[in-house]
Design a protein around this motif. Structure first.
Motif, mmCIF file in Angstrom:
data_model
loop_
_atom_site.group_PDB
_atom_site.id
_atom_site.type_symbol
_atom_site.label_atom_id
_atom_site.label_comp_id
_atom_site.label_asym_id
_atom_site.label_seq_id
_atom_site.Cartn_x
_atom_site.Cartn_y
_atom_site.Cartn_z
ATOM 1 N N GLU A 42 0.507 -1.046 0.264
ATOM 2 C CA GLU A 42 0.158 0.527 0.554
ATOM 3 C C GLU A 42 0.728 1.513 -0.092
ATOM 4 O O GLU A 42 -0.006 2.403 -0.830
ATOM 5 N N ARG A 43 1.778 1.222 0.808
ATOM 6 C CA ARG A 43 2.428 2.630 1.099
ATOM 7 C C ARG A 43 3.911 2.451 -0.586
ATOM 8 O O ARG A 43 3.698 3.222 -1.271
ATOM 9 N N VAL A 44 3.622 1.353 -1.452
ATOM 10 C CA VAL A 44 4.706 1.771 -2.747
ATOM 11 C C VAL A 44 3.356 2.289 -3.859
ATOM 12 O O VAL A 44 3.351 3.004 -4.536
ATOM 13 N N ARG A 45 2.055 1.587 -3.353
ATOM 14 C CA ARG A 45 1.657 2.565 -4.263
ATOM 15 C C ARG A 45 0.853 3.812 -4.119
ATOM 16 O O ARG A 45 0.497 4.594 -4.798
ATOM 17 N N GLU A 46 0.919 4.590 -2.920
ATOM 18 C CA GLU A 46 0.207 5.770 -2.161
ATOM 19 C C GLU A 46 1.974 6.361 -2.787
ATOM 20 O O GLU A 46 1.787 7.575 -4.179
ATOM 21 N N ALA A 47 3.472 5.805 -2.882
ATOM 22 C CA ALA A 47 3.743 6.656 -3.546
ATOM 23 C C ALA A 47 3.964 6.674 -5.388
ATOM 24 O O ALA A 47 4.607 7.999 -5.584
ATOM 25 N N LEU A 48 3.668 5.205 -5.908
ATOM 26 C CA LEU A 48 3.156 5.820 -6.758
ATOM 27 C C LEU A 48 2.439 6.749 -7.789
ATOM 28 O O LEU A 48 2.521 7.482 -8.638
ATOM 29 N N ALA A 94 11.664 -8.883 -0.729
ATOM 30 C CA ALA A 94 12.656 -7.998 -0.799
ATOM 31 C C ALA A 94 11.686 -6.581 -0.126
ATOM 32 O O ALA A 94 10.719 -7.026 0.167
ATOM 33 N N ASN A 95 12.835 -5.353 0.322
ATOM 34 C CA ASN A 95 12.260 -4.646 0.334
ATOM 35 C C ASN A 95 11.201 -3.682 -0.138
ATOM 36 O O ASN A 95 11.274 -4.035 -1.614
ATOM 37 N N ALA A 96 10.569 -2.362 0.232
ATOM 38 C CA ALA A 96 9.689 -1.815 -0.366
ATOM 39 C C ALA A 96 10.894 -1.252 -1.505
ATOM 40 O O ALA A 96 10.181 -0.541 -2.840
ATOM 41 N N GLU A 97 11.650 -0.776 -0.940
ATOM 42 C CA GLU A 97 12.805 0.274 -1.850
ATOM 43 C C GLU A 97 13.280 -1.040 -2.821
ATOM 44 O O GLU A 97 13.296 -0.279 -4.323
ATOM 45 N N ARG A 98 13.512 -1.430 -2.285
ATOM 46 C CA ARG A 98 14.161 -2.492 -3.677
ATOM 47 C C ARG A 98 13.481 -3.540 -4.951
ATOM 48 O O ARG A 98 14.146 -3.353 -5.643
ATOM 49 N N ALA A 99 12.013 -3.917 -3.881
ATOM 50 C CA ALA A 99 11.348 -4.212 -4.647
ATOM 51 C C ALA A 99 10.687 -3.583 -6.421
ATOM 52 O O ALA A 99 10.606 -3.654 -7.266
ATOM 53 N N LEU A 125 11.917 5.428 -17.849
ATOM 54 C CA LEU A 125 12.001 4.292 -16.332
ATOM 55 C C LEU A 125 12.378 5.090 -15.402
ATOM 56 O O LEU A 125 11.823 4.663 -14.534
ATOM 57 N N ASP A 126 14.045 4.963 -15.985
ATOM 58 C CA ASP A 126 15.045 5.251 -14.387
ATOM 59 C C ASP A 126 14.168 6.483 -13.924
ATOM 60 O O ASP A 126 14.456 6.831 -12.546
ATOM 61 N N ASP A 127 14.006 7.439 -14.890
ATOM 62 C CA ASP A 127 13.711 8.609 -14.217
ATOM 63 C C ASP A 127 12.377 8.295 -13.184
ATOM 64 O O ASP A 127 12.331 9.154 -11.771
ATOM 65 N N VAL A 128 11.473 7.851 -13.561
ATOM 66 C CA VAL A 128 10.325 7.728 -12.402
ATOM 67 C C VAL A 128 10.488 6.606 -11.036
ATOM 68 O O VAL A 128 10.210 7.187 -9.680
ATOM 69 N N ALA A 129 11.245 5.591 -11.687
ATOM 70 C CA ALA A 129 12.098 5.466 -10.694
ATOM 71 C C ALA A 129 12.258 5.432 -9.150
ATOM 72 O O ALA A 129 12.734 5.282 -8.160
ATOM 73 N N GLN A 130 14.306 6.407 -10.092
ATOM 74 C CA GLN A 130 13.892 7.052 -8.983
ATOM 75 C C GLN A 130 13.436 8.598 -8.561
ATOM 76 O O GLN A 130 13.452 8.333 -7.103
ATOM 77 N N ARG A 131 11.796 8.732 -8.878
ATOM 78 C CA ARG A 131 11.450 10.018 -7.957
ATOM 79 C C ARG A 131 10.358 8.766 -7.100
ATOM 80 O O ARG A 131 10.210 9.141 -5.700
ATOM 81 N N VAL A 132 10.129 7.393 -6.957
ATOM 82 C CA VAL A 132 9.023 6.921 -6.335
ATOM 83 C C VAL A 132 9.545 6.607 -5.760
ATOM 84 O O VAL A 132 9.992 6.230 -4.145
ATOM 85 N N ALA A 141 12.865 14.341 -4.616
ATOM 86 C CA ALA A 141 13.766 13.776 -5.490
ATOM 87 C C ALA A 141 14.272 14.224 -6.667
ATOM 88 O O ALA A 141 14.510 15.485 -6.454
ATOM 89 N N PRO A 142 16.098 13.907 -7.254
ATOM 90 C CA PRO A 142 16.882 14.302 -7.835
ATOM 91 C C PRO A 142 16.072 15.585 -9.140
ATOM 92 O O PRO A 142 15.310 14.595 -10.020
ATOM 93 N N GLY A 143 16.907 16.576 -9.116
ATOM 94 C CA GLY A 143 16.156 17.115 -10.316
ATOM 95 C C GLY A 143 16.678 18.001 -10.545
ATOM 96 O O GLY A 143 18.234 18.664 -9.667
ATOM 97 N N VAL A 144 16.508 19.453 -11.378
ATOM 98 C CA VAL A 144 17.324 20.656 -11.720
ATOM 99 C C VAL A 144 17.327 21.075 -10.046
ATOM 100 O O VAL A 144 16.261 21.683 -10.083
#
Length: 549
Positions: A42-48, A94-99, A125-132, A141-144
């Motif tokens: 649920e925590r991952v779903r909310e982050a997404l 797996a933990n949430a971040e690793r999953a 996809l890499d950028d979205v993964a970093q943000r999540v 999140a990494p950004g300008v």
């Protein structure tokens, strides 16, 4: 002072302090899951969901082409397949971040393996993964970074979500350690008229936040800690180049008056106003894929006729070169060819896919012929991925049957250059797509960062193929244009003309710089630069040889 070099984009100069992009997040740990798997899911779903909402808000604020890029990234954060994969990994311990990290990595690898259009989505996809993961980690999140004063942005590379929303009032130039002349950063810089230098070896080890720098896109150099005299000279040169680029719009020509028509690449009718405003003398590449990609069935003849007519009407009395559908395994279309291929770049794409589904091609040519008759634009139609005379004869014969007046071939495969004299006996014209021609000549995937250095149209092997096509065109008395990214490089544009290219097509924002650069040389000088580049042994040597006085 210290100087670094790379591949310049445009001909602008910027002087400002360096602002570095933060490094990407460190990979998550492999520590096993200690929390409840359902709660973590649920925590991952909310982050997404939060990342998707943020990207949608950025999209709405950005508008234009940037909006489409960001909306596509938002959809990647909402993909239910990602959440299902995460749940499987959570259940496996797996933990949430690793999953989350591994789920996106698996999708990224799948897209990369598909190549072409689909591989372009891997960086997104890499950028979205970093943000999540940043959301899960509770860090920004990494950004300008935000700055109160103008800056030169320095980065390893730039993600679409960052480049699409750059503050152009503050960002004076882009410099990246990775990437090449056709990278996302380079294409963005051209579209925004930002000076840039990409592929700068050793950049991140040398450049620091707050350091003063001079970025000279025309020279492909980055000078760190310049003295006051160098800064003054750079600012004076910048004003001269800006004045030349903002001079009254005139037809493209060399200093001796030799005409070199400058045309625009467009993807749909919405691109026409910018092209007209920039003084485009027509369209050198109208990509028709926008009607087909993402559709479950091919558009009707009526739908296509309306779309093509809209574009042609924007250029009354001017030449408009249309490329028929360029799709296949690298841009899967269920109604054309969605079969899996191990190497889609070398598979059933371009004219090959259209021959296998000829009714789709016939419908498109019928619609183009109808648009030709409904407007007074000078329509030229070409097929992608033509390899030899036989394929040329097939397409030209079919085009004539459908009522088209000017039918030609797109040169993207090395074999067409080797057989250029045969092809131009049949085709009315040839247009060179330098992006794919470089990819196939150098056996270097244009979407693969590890071989980006080889994906350089300055390479003498590519230039020699261009010369073969230019020579064959001159012998046959038929036009040979360039519509790839190479035409937007002002220095390379001069060399291409010296190799026998008769017209250049590029993004509308690049036309002013190319027009200004062509006016600095005569035909003889362009040929001399081309000869020096042809004699070089590498892309870098060709670039340097052409610049030598």
């Amino acid at each position: 002072m210290s100087a670094l070099s790379g591949v310049g984009v445009g001909r602008g100069i910027a002087v400002a302090k360096v602002l570095r992009m933060p490094e990407p997040l460190a990979p998550p740990s492999d520590e096993p899951l200690e929390a409840d798997a359902a709660a973590e899911h649920e925590r991952v779903r909310e982050a997404l969901a939060a990342v998707a909402a943020d990207l949608d808000a950025r999209a709405a604020a950005a508008g234009g082409d940037a909006q489409a890029v960001l909306e596509a990234a938002s959809l990647m954060a909402q993909d239910p397949a990602i959440l299902d994969d995460v749940r499987t990994r959570l259940d496996g311990g797996a933990n949430a971040e690793r999953a989350t990290w591994d789920a996106y990595a698996a999708f990224r690898d799948m897209l990369t393996a598909m190549g072409g259009y689909m591989a372009e989505r891997a960086t997104d996809l890499d950028d979205v993964a970093q943000r999540v993961v940043a959301r899960l980690r509770g860090v920004p999140a990494p950004g300008v970074p935000v700055s109160d004063e103008p800056f030169i942005l320095v980065a390893r590379d730039l993600a679409p979500a960052d480049t699409a929303t750059l503050d152009l009032d503050k960002t004076l130039a882009l410099v990246t350690q990775d990437g090449g002349p056709t990278s996302h950063t380079a294409i963005l810089a051209r579209s925004k008229s930002l000076p840039a230098v990409v592929g700068v070896v050793g950049l991140l080890a040398a450049a620091a936040d707050g350091q003063r720098a001079i970025v000279d896109a025309k020279a492909g150099t980055v000078v760190l800690d310049p003295d006051d005299a160098s800064v003054a000279a750079a600012r004076a040169e910048r004003e001269m180049r800006l004045a030349a680029a903002s001079a009254p719009v005139t037809p493209g020509a060399l200093a001796d008056g030799t005409p070199v028509p400058l045309m625009a690449n467009v993807g749909s009718a919405k691109d026409a106003p910018a092209a007209v405003e920039a003084g485009a003398e027509g369209v050198g590449l109208f990509r028709t894929e926008f009607l087909f990609l993402g559709a479950s069935t091919a558009p009707t003849v009526e739908q296509q006729t309306a779309a093509y007519t809209d574009v042609l009407r924007a250029f009354p009395g001017k030449k408009v070169v249309v490329r028929v559908l360029d799709a296949g395994a690298d841009k899967p279309l269920a109604f054309l060819n969605d079969a899996h291929e191990e190497n889609p770049a070398l598979g059933l794409r371009g004219i090959r896919a259209l021959r296998a589904s000829e009714q789709i091609l016939r419908d498109q040519l019928t619609a183009l012929a109808a648009a030709q008759e409904a407007t007074d634009a000078d329509l030229f139609v070409m097929a992608p991925m033509i390899a030899d005379r036989e394929e040329t004869e097939y397409f030209v014969r079919l085009g004539r049957e459908m009522g088209l007046r000017s039918v030609g071939a797109m040169a993207e495969v090395p074999s067409i250059a080797v057989l250029a004299d045969q092809v131009l006996e049949v085709a009315d014209f040839v247009s060179i797509g330098t992006n794919d021609l470089t990819q196939y000549t150098m056996a270097a995937d244009r979407q693969l960062g590890s071989v980006a250095a080889l994906q350089d149209p300055w390479h003498p092997a590519v230039l020699r193929l261009v010369k073969m096509l230019g020579d064959a065109g001159a012998a046959a008395g038929k036009p040979v244009g360039v519509c790839g990214e190479a035409a937007a490089d002002p220095a390379l544009a001069v060399v291409l003309v010296g190799l026998g290219v008769t017209s250049l097509s590029m993004s509308a924002s690049a036309i002013a710089d190319v027009r200004a650069e062509l006016l600095t040389v005569t035909r003889e000088e362009a040929r001399e630069r081309a000869a020096r580049a042809l004699a070089a042994s590498s892309a870098a040597a060709a670039r340097a040889a052409a610049a030598a006085r």
